[in-house]
Design a protein around this motif. Sequence first.
Motif, mmCIF file in Angstrom:
data_model
loop_
_atom_site.group_PDB
_atom_site.id
_atom_site.type_symbol
_atom_site.label_atom_id
_atom_site.label_comp_id
_atom_site.label_asym_id
_atom_site.label_seq_id
_atom_site.Cartn_x
_atom_site.Cartn_y
_atom_site.Cartn_z
ATOM 1 N N ASP A 1 -49.511 5.822 19.280
ATOM 2 C CA ASP A 1 -48.426 5.542 20.219
ATOM 3 C C ASP A 1 -48.384 4.116 20.726
ATOM 4 N N GLY A 2 -49.499 3.426 20.607
ATOM 5 C CA GLY A 2 -49.551 2.090 21.210
ATOM 6 C C GLY A 2 -48.912 1.032 20.342
ATOM 7 N N ALA A 3 -49.220 -0.205 20.685
ATOM 8 C CA ALA A 3 -48.697 -1.332 19.928
ATOM 9 C C ALA A 3 -49.289 -1.294 18.528
ATOM 10 N N VAL A 4 -48.489 -1.714 17.562
ATOM 11 C CA VAL A 4 -48.962 -1.770 16.178
ATOM 12 C C VAL A 4 -49.283 -3.226 15.863
ATOM 13 N N LEU A 5 -50.567 -3.494 15.725
ATOM 14 C CA LEU A 5 -50.978 -4.876 15.482
ATOM 15 C C LEU A 5 -51.175 -5.092 13.984
ATOM 16 N N VAL A 6 -50.164 -5.616 13.361
ATOM 17 C CA VAL A 6 -50.200 -5.798 11.912
ATOM 18 C C VAL A 6 -51.050 -7.029 11.595
ATOM 19 N N PRO A 7 -52.020 -6.911 10.695
ATOM 20 C CA PRO A 7 -52.859 -8.056 10.360
ATOM 21 C C PRO A 7 -52.015 -9.206 9.793
ATOM 22 N N GLU A 8 -52.565 -10.387 9.921
ATOM 23 C CA GLU A 8 -51.853 -11.579 9.461
ATOM 24 C C GLU A 8 -51.527 -11.480 7.973
ATOM 25 N N GLY A 9 -50.359 -11.872 7.665
ATOM 26 C CA GLY A 9 -49.960 -11.892 6.258
ATOM 27 C C GLY A 9 -49.542 -10.533 5.717
ATOM 28 N N ARG A 10 -49.566 -9.515 6.560
ATOM 29 C CA ARG A 10 -49.241 -8.179 6.071
ATOM 30 C C ARG A 10 -47.962 -7.637 6.720
ATOM 31 N N SER A 11 -47.250 -8.501 7.447
ATOM 32 C CA SER A 11 -46.117 -8.007 8.226
ATOM 33 C C SER A 11 -44.967 -7.533 7.336
ATOM 34 N N ASN A 12 -44.025 -6.878 7.955
ATOM 35 C CA ASN A 12 -42.844 -6.390 7.258
ATOM 36 C C ASN A 12 -42.076 -7.564 6.640
ATOM 37 N N PRO A 13 -41.987 -7.647 5.340
ATOM 38 C CA PRO A 13 -41.351 -8.804 4.713
ATOM 39 C C PRO A 13 -39.847 -8.856 4.968
ATOM 40 N N PHE A 14 -39.295 -7.739 5.394
ATOM 41 C CA PHE A 14 -37.837 -7.683 5.576
ATOM 42 C C PHE A 14 -37.437 -7.894 7.035
ATOM 43 N N SER A 15 -38.405 -8.312 7.895
ATOM 44 C CA SER A 15 -38.135 -8.316 9.333
ATOM 45 C C SER A 15 -36.975 -9.218 9.732
ATOM 46 N N SER A 16 -36.716 -10.262 8.948
ATOM 47 C CA SER A 16 -35.639 -11.172 9.346
ATOM 48 C C SER A 16 -34.259 -10.657 8.946
ATOM 49 N N ILE A 17 -34.214 -9.547 8.220
ATOM 50 C CA ILE A 17 -32.925 -9.071 7.708
ATOM 51 C C ILE A 17 -32.309 -8.076 8.700
ATOM 52 N N ALA A 18 -31.115 -8.380 9.164
ATOM 53 C CA ALA A 18 -30.436 -7.473 10.095
ATOM 54 C C ALA A 18 -30.206 -6.140 9.395
ATOM 55 N N SER A 19 -30.769 -5.075 9.986
ATOM 56 C CA SER A 19 -30.747 -3.784 9.291
ATOM 57 C C SER A 19 -30.709 -2.638 10.281
ATOM 58 N N HIS A 20 -30.355 -1.485 9.780
ATOM 59 C CA HIS A 20 -30.667 -0.249 10.478
ATOM 60 C C HIS A 20 -32.105 0.052 10.079
ATOM 61 N N LYS A 21 -32.898 0.501 11.055
ATOM 62 C CA LYS A 21 -34.322 0.560 10.738
ATOM 63 C C LYS A 21 -34.992 1.833 11.245
ATOM 64 N N LEU A 22 -35.788 2.436 10.353
ATOM 65 C CA LEU A 22 -36.616 3.579 10.723
ATOM 66 C C LEU A 22 -38.068 3.155 10.558
ATOM 67 N N VAL A 23 -38.874 3.329 11.626
ATOM 68 C CA VAL A 23 -40.278 2.944 11.520
ATOM 69 C C VAL A 23 -41.156 4.174 11.729
ATOM 70 N N PHE A 24 -42.107 4.347 10.836
ATOM 71 C CA PHE A 24 -43.077 5.443 10.946
ATOM 72 C C PHE A 24 -44.467 4.829 11.057
ATOM 73 N N VAL A 25 -45.288 5.399 11.967
ATOM 74 C CA VAL A 25 -46.660 4.928 12.084
ATOM 75 C C VAL A 25 -47.575 6.144 11.884
ATOM 76 N N ASN A 26 -48.524 6.011 10.996
ATOM 77 C CA ASN A 26 -49.382 7.146 10.597
ATOM 78 C C ASN A 26 -48.555 8.353 10.151
ATOM 79 N N GLY A 27 -47.350 8.093 9.690
ATOM 80 C CA GLY A 27 -46.511 9.185 9.215
ATOM 81 C C GLY A 27 -45.611 9.787 10.283
ATOM 82 N N PHE A 28 -45.690 9.274 11.511
ATOM 83 C CA PHE A 28 -44.859 9.809 12.596
ATOM 84 C C PHE A 28 -43.789 8.791 12.996
ATOM 85 N N PHE A 29 -42.626 9.291 13.264
ATOM 86 C CA PHE A 29 -41.493 8.440 13.617
ATOM 87 C C PHE A 29 -41.729 7.759 14.960
#
Lengths: 249, 435, 484
Positions: B67-95
């Motif tokens: 449930d907390g903040a998702v700290l993505v390691p350096e260089g592993r971030s979402n490559p599409f983050s700059s693209i304006a999109s509709h977005k669904l994010v799942f963490v550990n398989g949960f929405f």
Amino acid sequence: MLEIKDLHASVDGTPILKGISLTIGDGEIHAIMGPNGSGKSTLSNVLAGRENYMITKGSIIYKGKDLTELSIEERASAGIFLAFQYPTEIPGVTTMTFLKTAVNAQRKARGEDELDAVKFLKLVREKAKELKVEEDMLKRPLNVGFSGGEKKRAETLQMSLLQPSLAVLDETDSGLDIDALKIVADGVNRMRAPDRSMIVITHYQRLLDYIVPDHVHVLAKGKIIRSGGKALAAELEASGYTDLTESAA
Amino acid sequence: MSDQALTYLDANSVATEGPAWLDVRRKAAHASFADAGFPHRRVEAWRYTDLSRLMAKTDWHPAAPHDGAVLVPEGRSNPFSSIASHKLVFVNGFFRQDLSELDGLPEGVEILPLETALERGTKFESAFDANGPEAMAPIAALNTACARDGAVIRLNEGITLEQPVQLIHYTPDGGATVAHTRNVIELGSGASMTLLEAQIGWGGAYLVDRVTNLNLGERASLTHVRLEDEDTDAVHLSTVLGDVASNASYKANTLALGGRAGRLQSALHFTGEGAHAESNTAYLLRETQHLDSTIVVDHAVPGCTSGALAKGVLDDEAIGVFQGKVIVAPHAQKSDAKQMSNALLLSRDAAMNAKPELEIYADDVQCAHGSTIGELDGDALFYLRSRGIEEQTARQMLISAFLGDVLEQISHEVARDALTERATQWFEVKKEGEV
Amino acid sequence: MVATRETVEAVDEAVGKYKYGFSTDIESEKAPKGLSEDTVRFISAKKNEPEWLLEWRLDAFRRWLNMEEPDWAKVNYPKIDYQDAYYYSAPKSDDDRPKSLDEIDPKILETYDKLGIPLVEQMALAGIAVDAVFDSVSVATTFKERLAEAGVIFCSFSEAVQDHPELVRQYLGTVVPVTDNYFATLNSAVFSDGSFVYVPKGVRCPMELSTYFRINEADTGQFERTLIIVEDGAYVSYLEGCTAPMRDEHQLHAAVVELVCLEDAEIKYSTVQNWYPGDEDGNGGIYNFVTKRGDCRGDNSKISWTQVETGSAVTWKYPSCVLRGDNSVGEFYSIAISNNLQQVDSGTKMIHLGKNTSSRIISKGISAGRSSSTYRGLVSVHKKAEDARNFTQCDSLLIGDRCSAHTVPYIESKNPSAILEHEATTSKLSEDQLFYCRQRGLDEEEAVALLVNGFCRDVLQQLPMEFAVEAQKLVGISLEGSVG
């Protein structure tokens, strides 16, 4: 030799030829000229009996017989030769093997003895020399990797070996430079004979400077819209097809 | 009956307390997977990827929501983050509603988590019935029995979605945890969209299993761009089961970098004439990574075209697998299918296995496949170096060119650049022990 | 579509006529029907075999009892009842084996004449040594003396067991182990005869060697065992032909061929397989389950397999090369033609173990009628096979819309310096090419034959002249002498 009456034909259901009548006497050379899409190649395929070319109306009488009743190879053995605009490549079959198979197939169909290897080889070498076809080319698979000029020379070589009664030369000049054109035209002219007729299909007048026709016909939109002597070709060269085809429409 | 499968299902399958239509399917899937077990090397379609062995000896259990903040390691971030999109994010398989962006969806567009869709009473019978070919059916069954959440994307007839949809999966936690997700994507006639999918994990040893059911209506068009970048201790399975109707088009381009062992599998099935499907994958592996790219294209109807291209770069002790299969059904005349696998082995200990198959029951077809395995072209390398380019750069240039066939085909420009950048980064990771 | 149907008919014409379907009425002696240790002992006793060979057979039989028939190939056939066949059948005159060709039962000679294999005159003229295997027994081996002068041993397997037991014992089962696969193990238990070739160091075998196999008896399985040993720097070219009479029931053929190729040696092994394929409804025909493997044991050795497969109801066959010696070369050239309800599952395995080994696979499958043809092959490069090379090309040609063609290659590399290339295509006979040929006067049948010949050319070229002619006829082609 050949009498075509009110010929209508379609390709895969689309009408292309819309009433062609044409009479070709023994030993005559007829040129058929016309713009792209006028039906020139369709006419040659119909004469050869290609399967998806359907005759919907009219008749073709060849040497007094109904040509349309013959299969492709029966027409060939009866003396109809089509020099293809784009000769088909046949990988794995050497030109020499093909020539021998074709010559003997036709001889057999006409009830003649097949040529043995020695006689045949002699004959081919003789003809090949005239057409400047290298020995090496005969060993290569038929038309595979041949240049445009080589393909047309190979077609002409086949014609001179098969000695047809009616040769249909479909855009034989396409893809040839002037030197290659002369070699091919020489080969064709050498075959002119009182009992051999030819149909020369071309877009340009250039070829007709070398193979001089007795008659010239202009084909447009599936019909012959004008016929005349060899002067007609020169006239077309000057004025182009546009005038003619527009007046036909 | 497989004990391994039973133990696994006991710990991880979802209780059948949902809607009746789903419970029936979950029970059947449970039974079917319990019977088949995890596929192993003696199962022909899994001869090069022994999932049973990969899943052995661990106390696999469901991942917990993060449930907390998702700290993505350096260089592993979402490559599409700059693209304006509709977005669904799942963490550990949960929405994760808070990380997703689903506001302002146009009329006729439905994008939501599976759990919500189920709560609303939506039925996905046909999606959950589609198990794909034999090669993929055990995984589809496992997923049906165990999937807790996933993405639902539905476009009504004629809708063209201007913004892409991003589907982002993060796996920050591990320790023998598993996450099964199920995506359902349905495009009505003439609808079109771009899906940008990133699967990024760093939680250590975990299993992620994602099954996507695609249903493209007539003339629909889906462009699917995907990054697979899981933890190098993780096992990952990604399955796409697609039905493609007449004149519809599916184009997938994937960059795969991650996982201890993984299998990316697609089964594309034509249901109408004139359709097109292609799936192209570039994968870059090192250390003891293992990646299996399997694609089955079923030309069940005449006049469709398909392509599959897999480009693999294998360093250290990595193992690459390509399995391709083109099936042309009787009477599926004028089918045109091409498959190609190219692999570069960069190290003495790397290995590649390819099995490109054709199964043809119609005569008027053009089908071809090819496979090459080898090292970098020594002549090309020499040429570049003789022009003053240093070896490492020269190698990188040649490898980038090799991968270009897949990455440069990505039609979304920003996504293409982002994935190309990711591939470039891969080279820059200094290899351990390298002098 | 009309063209397609005609094409199919043309191929039927060309391929469908089985002219070897006669049977010969000869008294024969058979082992009791069925398979047991007693059968194995009977065969071994008939052959007057040494104890070690009987034990070897019995060991194979016991292992076979615990094996399962493989089912991974893309072929379907009813379950074979192994107890419902004879495992040994020999022309009765075997009791009094022919010492020379003159003593052979004239009916057998007649049979071979009908097959187009005149044992005496023509082969002598062509300079080919022939071993003929009739049902399970070798009936004639020609040119023995001339070969012996060169130091070459060419005889039936049974004779080799009697005359050269040390060679047989040293090499038997070293390429295809007893437990290699179900059919090879069965063969190890009950093989009856076959050919044996030994070419000593440095000898280039002075003539082509040829074996003709024929199944004549009804309900008989045929299990030949062929062993070819070519020592350092030696060379042999070996040809194998097979036919069987037309019978309504299926007959089993499970042969094993082992090739041992030592340093700098070369073996060229060609097969024209024309076992009876069954009729157009799939009645009768041979089930052909064959294990053929060559071991390039020495450096710079070379094994080349060429096969033309036109017969059998079911073919299950993967002539393979183990490329053990450095710089060794393996080749596989194959034409497989299937028609009616024939099923072919064939291909090769190239196992690269040594450095700088190379292999080449050219497979041409032609399917017509309702047949199914599968290429199944493995190219495996092991860790130490530095600079190994493989090139594979598998092309399938479909004639008619009721047949099928499949390609199942396995390509495995564990060495970065190896280069493996594989290409495969599937297409139909080109309408343009057919039209072109017919415009030049070839009838449909000739046109198809010519085009199929062209499609197969890369493989046909590999056959020795003597076989090429037979093969071309089988492919449905009348080239009638070669030109150009």
